[in-house]
Design a protein around this motif. Sequence first.
Motif, PDB file in Angstrom:
ATOM      1  N   ASP A 275       0.845  -1.035  -0.519  1.00 27.00           N
ATOM      2  CA  ASP A 275       0.126   0.188   0.266  1.00 27.00           C
ATOM      3  C   ASP A 275       1.060   1.258   0.260  1.00 27.00           C
ATOM      4  O   ASP A 275       2.090   0.778  -0.007  1.00 27.00           O
ATOM      5  CB  ASP A 275      -1.333  -0.172   1.234  1.00 27.00           C
ATOM      6  N   LEU A 276       0.379   2.247  -0.149  1.00 27.67           N
ATOM      7  CA  LEU A 276       1.060   3.706  -0.825  1.00 27.67           C
ATOM      8  C   LEU A 276       1.471   3.896   0.935  1.00 27.67           C
ATOM      9  O   LEU A 276       2.665   4.575   1.083  1.00 27.67           O
ATOM     10  CB  LEU A 276       0.140   4.891  -1.223  1.00 27.67           C
ATOM     11  N   PRO A 277       1.364   4.336   2.146  1.00 27.91           N
ATOM     12  CA  PRO A 277       1.852   4.224   3.493  1.00 27.91           C
ATOM     13  C   PRO A 277       3.106   3.600   3.665  1.00 27.91           C
ATOM     14  O   PRO A 277       4.024   4.589   3.106  1.00 27.91           O
ATOM     15  CB  PRO A 277       0.857   4.274   4.517  1.00 27.91           C
TER      16      PRO A 277
ATOM     17  N   TYR B   4       5.813   5.019   5.552  1.00 32.61           N
ATOM     18  CA  TYR B   4       4.897   5.747   6.187  1.00 32.61           C
ATOM     19  C   TYR B   4       4.470   4.162   7.486  1.00 32.61           C
ATOM     20  O   TYR B   4       4.039   3.133   6.601  1.00 32.61           O
ATOM     21  CB  TYR B   4       3.327   6.543   6.669  1.00 32.61           C
ATOM     22  N   ASP B   5       4.275   3.961   8.794  1.00 33.16           N
ATOM     23  CA  ASP B   5       3.463   3.065   9.562  1.00 33.16           C
ATOM     24  C   ASP B   5       2.157   3.120   8.691  1.00 33.16           C
ATOM     25  O   ASP B   5       1.297   4.127   8.877  1.00 33.16           O
ATOM     26  CB  ASP B   5       3.056   2.336  10.817  1.00 33.16           C
ATOM     27  N   SER B   6       1.015   2.050   9.078  1.00 39.29           N
ATOM     28  CA  SER B   6       0.012   2.129   9.291  1.00 39.29           C
ATOM     29  C   SER B   6      -0.754   2.976   9.988  1.00 39.29           C
ATOM     30  O   SER B   6      -2.307   3.280   9.566  1.00 39.29           O
ATOM     31  CB  SER B   6      -0.798   0.925   9.565  1.00 39.29           C
TER      32      SER B   6
ATOM     33  N   THR C 156      -3.990   8.147   6.519  1.00 36.39           N
ATOM     34  CA  THR C 156      -4.996   7.823   6.697  1.00 36.39           C
ATOM     35  C   THR C 156      -5.781   7.159   4.626  1.00 36.39           C
ATOM     36  O   THR C 156      -5.565   7.979   4.530  1.00 36.39           O
ATOM     37  CB  THR C 156      -5.163   9.420   6.864  1.00 36.39           C
ATOM     38  N   ALA C 157      -6.336   6.989   5.446  1.00 36.50           N
ATOM     39  CA  ALA C 157      -7.788   6.358   4.648  1.00 36.50           C
ATOM     40  C   ALA C 157      -7.090   5.397   2.744  1.00 36.50           C
ATOM     41  O   ALA C 157      -7.501   4.949   1.953  1.00 36.50           O
ATOM     42  CB  ALA C 157      -8.537   7.711   3.462  1.00 36.50           C
ATOM     43  N   GLU C 158      -5.804   5.323   3.598  1.00 31.15           N
ATOM     44  CA  GLU C 158      -4.529   4.269   2.191  1.00 31.15           C
ATOM     45  C   GLU C 158      -4.032   3.015   2.966  1.00 31.15           C
ATOM     46  O   GLU C 158      -3.525   2.803   1.656  1.00 31.15           O
ATOM     47  CB  GLU C 158      -3.593   5.316   2.391  1.00 31.15           C
ATOM     48  N   VAL C 159      -4.287   2.740   3.740  1.00 36.61           N
ATOM     49  CA  VAL C 159      -4.060   1.287   4.642  1.00 36.61           C
ATOM     50  C   VAL C 159      -4.493   0.494   3.551  1.00 36.61           C
ATOM     51  O   VAL C 159      -5.662   0.235   3.433  1.00 36.61           O
ATOM     52  CB  VAL C 159      -3.853   1.208   5.947  1.00 36.61           C
ATOM     53  N   GLY C 160      -3.597  -0.406   3.254  1.00 37.90           N
ATOM     54  CA  GLY C 160      -4.422  -1.445   2.032  1.00 37.90           C
ATOM     55  C   GLY C 160      -5.547  -1.314   1.210  1.00 37.90           C
ATOM     56  O   GLY C 160      -5.461  -1.875   0.184  1.00 37.90           O
ATOM     57  N   GLN C 161      -5.031  -0.334   0.602  1.00 36.88           N
ATOM     58  CA  GLN C 161      -5.760   0.115  -0.266  1.00 36.88           C
ATOM     59  C   GLN C 161      -5.380  -0.575  -1.703  1.00 36.88           C
ATOM     60  O   GLN C 161      -6.093  -0.400  -2.488  1.00 36.88           O
ATOM     61  CB  GLN C 161      -5.906   1.826  -0.379  1.00 36.88           C
TER      62      GLN C 161
ATOM     63  N   GLY D  22      -2.897  -1.827  -2.151  1.00 36.62           N
ATOM     64  CA  GLY D  22      -1.656  -2.821  -2.032  1.00 36.62           C
ATOM     65  C   GLY D  22      -1.999  -4.018  -0.429  1.00 36.62           C
ATOM     66  O   GLY D  22      -2.881  -3.068   0.919  1.00 36.62           O
ATOM     67  N   VAL D  23      -0.991  -4.523  -0.288  1.00 37.30           N
ATOM     68  CA  VAL D  23      -0.970  -4.481   1.588  1.00 37.30           C
ATOM     69  C   VAL D  23      -0.810  -3.869   2.315  1.00 37.30           C
ATOM     70  O   VAL D  23       0.600  -3.361   2.000  1.00 37.30           O
ATOM     71  CB  VAL D  23      -0.315  -6.109   1.393  1.00 37.30           C
ATOM     72  N   ALA D  24      -0.734  -3.684   3.545  1.00 35.05           N
ATOM     73  CA  ALA D  24       0.225  -2.946   4.118  1.00 35.05           C
ATOM     74  C   ALA D  24       1.307  -3.838   4.816  1.00 35.05           C
ATOM     75  O   ALA D  24       0.803  -4.478   5.207  1.00 35.05           O
ATOM     76  CB  ALA D  24      -0.631  -1.920   5.737  1.00 35.05           C
TER      77      ALA D  24
END
Lengths: 128, 345, 578
Positions: free
Chosen positions: C137-139, C144-146, C152-157, C159-161
């Motif tokens: 995911d992007l974070p 950045y950590d989840s 915000t709003a990007e966790v797992g979006q 790609g996988v966290a």
Amino acid sequence: MLVAKVGLDGHDVGARVVARGLLDAGMEVIYTGLRRTPEQVVRAALEEDVDVIGVSILSGAHLAHLLKIRRLLDEQGAADIRLIAGGVIPQEDIPSLEQAGVSRVFLSGTPISEIADYVAAQAARKVS
Amino acid sequence: MEALDIRRTARAISAVENHAGGAGEIVRKAYRAARYVPVVGVTGPPGAGKSTLVDRLAVHWADRGEKVAVLAVDPTSPFTGGAVLGDRFRMERATGHPLVFVRSLASRGQLGGLSGTATDIVMVLGDLGFDRVLLETVGAGQTDVAVGMVADAVMVVTVPGLGDHIQAAKAGILEIGDLYAVNKSDLAGATAVAGHLEANLDLVYPGSAGRNAPHGSGTPQYGNPTLRRRHGDATDALGFWRPPVLMARAREGGGIDALADATEDFLAWSRETARYDDRVAERLRFQILRATQGRLMELCLAADGEGDVDLVSLAGEIASGAVSPDEAAERLIEQWVRRASNRDA
Amino acid sequence: MNQRLDANSTQGLPAEDPATGRVGDERIRAEAARWEKDAYRAETEIHPERRSFVTDIGLKVNPLYTPADLADAGHDYLSDLGFPGEYPFTRGERAAMYRTEPFVISAYSGFGEASECNGRFRKLLDWGAEQILVALDLPTQCGYDSDHEMATAEVGQVGVALSTLADMEALFDGISIDKVKRIGTLGNSIGPIVLAMFAALGERRGLKASEFTVNLQNDPLKEYIARGTQILPAKPAAKLASDCVAWCVDHEPGWSPMTVCVNHLNAGGAGSSRATAIALANAIHYIGLLLEKGYTIDQVAPLLHMFADERHDFFVIIANLRALRRIWARMMKERYGATLREAMALRTTVYGHGQEALGEPLNNIARTAFGTLGYVLGGASYVYIASYDEAVSTPTEDSIRTALRTEEIIAHEHGFTDTIDPLGGSYFVESLTNRIEAQILDALREVEEAGGALRVIDAGLGRRWMTEGALRRQRAIDSGDRPWVTVNLWPQKPHVPNTAFRIHPDNERRQAERLRQVRAARDEQRVRRALAGIDEACRTGANMVPPTLEAVKAYASVGEIAERWRRHYGVFSPSTDF
Ligand SMILES: Nc1nc2c(ncn2[C@@H]2O[C@H](COP(=O)(O)OP(=O)(O)OP(=O)(O)O)[C@@H](O)[C@H]2O)c(=O)[nH]1
Ligand SMILES: [Mg+2]
């Protein structure tokens, strides 16, 4: 017109092509660059007194970001600033976005002239 | 500390910028309030780090409790009328600061140039309670001259690696600075640039950087009348000012305090020696001329076509070689004068 | 070559070469000109051509190609083509190519939270995937950590966290990473972290490095102009990426720690030739850093791959891949003095795309199949394929299975892979290969004259090429010059269907929960020591992988490690030009 990228999504060709199209249509365009927070976008829109904010989102985080921008605008007395969204937004999200105050959704593939006409109409609405 | 009224400020600027209805009242009120706040102009070639520097300076003053407005001017395309307003996002610190207001302005190629509207906007900002205005312009063509007309202190930013410094001299940049900042001094060649600037200043100014006591008679006086008006000359009883050359590393925040202090020092000196008042007076004279020019044009255009003279046929006559543009203007003005005196009669 | 020639038209021209029996090129050229004038123009004057036939990279396509075109291009079989697995590798990087094993069937996949994603991976392997590239995911990609504000709003979006080694363990739980051909991820701006995570995962499993293979994209330089996950200024970012290569040369020379990418640059608008040139300049920059450290080209080059890309013109796909292998081989040999075959034979990764449209998404199956076929005919080594709904969202299970099956069909049905470089010798493809090679080399010269990879980022040449190209594409679509079914032919209103894949609404919370547990259970003192080791490497410029490996094994998080880098190197500020 403020063209914004919020969140971490780094694909900004679409946003840049739209910004350039609006520039060629004679508008004063501010592009935020990548990775802005909704707070930064709203502050910029207020200070620059823009007519329209266009947010480009391709990462699937559109709902949360757009709703937050709308809320911040309304809280700061800028209900008149139009918020439009562009990118890849599933059909089923469009009604809830519109309900929450996103004026228009332009999906990827919309001709730029259509967006330019819309923005020009909003600016004219505000002046008159 | 009272928070900024962002919305109100933004709207007021838009009104002045667009000459919208209500702008006249806002501007008149501002001049009546007569709150003259220091205006610091920052100019220099593209990419010199002006925005980065303005960002740092704005935060420097805002951290000391001042309400700071930043105006960043970008050129309008003469072809489409569009403009790319990109500076504010180079000002990452200032744009998040509670006491800094950042606004982009397109130059719009309007009559009277940027300086006319910018001066009005500055007055409005003073009236709205801002304590200081920072103005960024690209030093190319005429805008750098204009910044000298709007600002109380002009900071010219240069950088190493521009190559030909004669170029800077040619562009007139050496004639407008009250201070010089050599930015990107982390890069090689910065000391050489500073040395070069000093050498150029030596040709014009005696004495050392900053405030100088009178040098007495016999010291050569320097040429440029504008500089003399602003900085005094060597024999002046109140002393004179020689623009200092300071090193900065805007990206890391190096040299900012010294630049801010030097700016303050110049502003203080300028006030103490009443040079500041001259400068304001010069600006106001310019504003009158600009307003006159605008008004005269309005009136002539209103009279256009009422008699036998009109723009379209005048243009035709110029094209056919019957009159020159100057003569055409003459006739347009005469027509308005005739009409005005007829009405009086 | 023994078509009967019109007697009138051949007067005064050399006849067949008596020794070879071949018709001379001059005579063919004259005949071709005659045909074009008398036959082709005669017909197109009555029925005009449908449109101007110009490829996305700006090269015009002629109505017909003949041996004369090859002669014009100075085509020389032995020096330009040679044989598969031999210099200059135009016809293939290995001698036997797909006749022993077809290309590696690869899947790029990831979403949500690790244990949820694990189920998807198992299915992919069941369906025949031989390589899994984890989509993060992007974070995570941005360091950045989840639970960071920017997440915000990007966790797992998209790609996988992946915040700590614990996520990695959950992600590959029950999957034998030594039975898969390769595993890996992009990790462009966090190369040392993801490399360390895979190494640590293997260690936990008791595997030797030679028993499994890790592939990373780890190409930060293109992020600054195209993809946007950059964290640090470009210079230190390139240094960290090259550290991964150096570390693998020393420890795991069988791994592929860097894939230099053309694809995002092209997709962003540069066009495949200019994008290839920028990618080559980036490769040159990384190689330069490694040579400076004392590694040799024969050590470094075999570990590098390139991710080629062209998605508009089928024959350009094929020609681009062939030209790229030839350019690489010559560059390694002539510029760097490489001597090993492996250093000169470029392995390519590709991702089959077409002009995918949002509306009527099933049509994208046809588009991506053709795109992928082009790469296969061009001899790609590792092949991914876009799912038909990929333009819309994270692919659904159905669409990703269809994508894998499409690859398998190309690999095994229709005889596509039966002979090596089946289009070698085609007048059109060979002349296109030569022209594209020249175009890439010209653009590369321009990039190098502008000061190379880092300057291109600073001075904005890359972004300018991208914006120009993107605008040109947009205009070609608006004007109809570039036909696009359902967009400008039989246009349908843009529409994103509701089939879009949704990640589990609960996953942000579950991810945060695991992160909390990891932080509570780990040995804080060990974490602090390990992070201090990272600070130390920042200061001394030592290879970043060893201290990162130590930190990862201590369960320090992606965000904690990247934060050390940010503090030391500063962050890149994004451009607002357009
Ligand atoms: N090396 C170095 N780079 C700097 C420094 N200050 C600014 N820069 C960089 O110079 C580039 C241009 O900075 P800006 O502040 O946008 O310059 P500008 O003069 O406002 O540019 P324009 O408004 O486009 O004319 C950016 O990449 C900055 O990060 C410095 O002190 N050292
Ligand atoms: Mg600037």
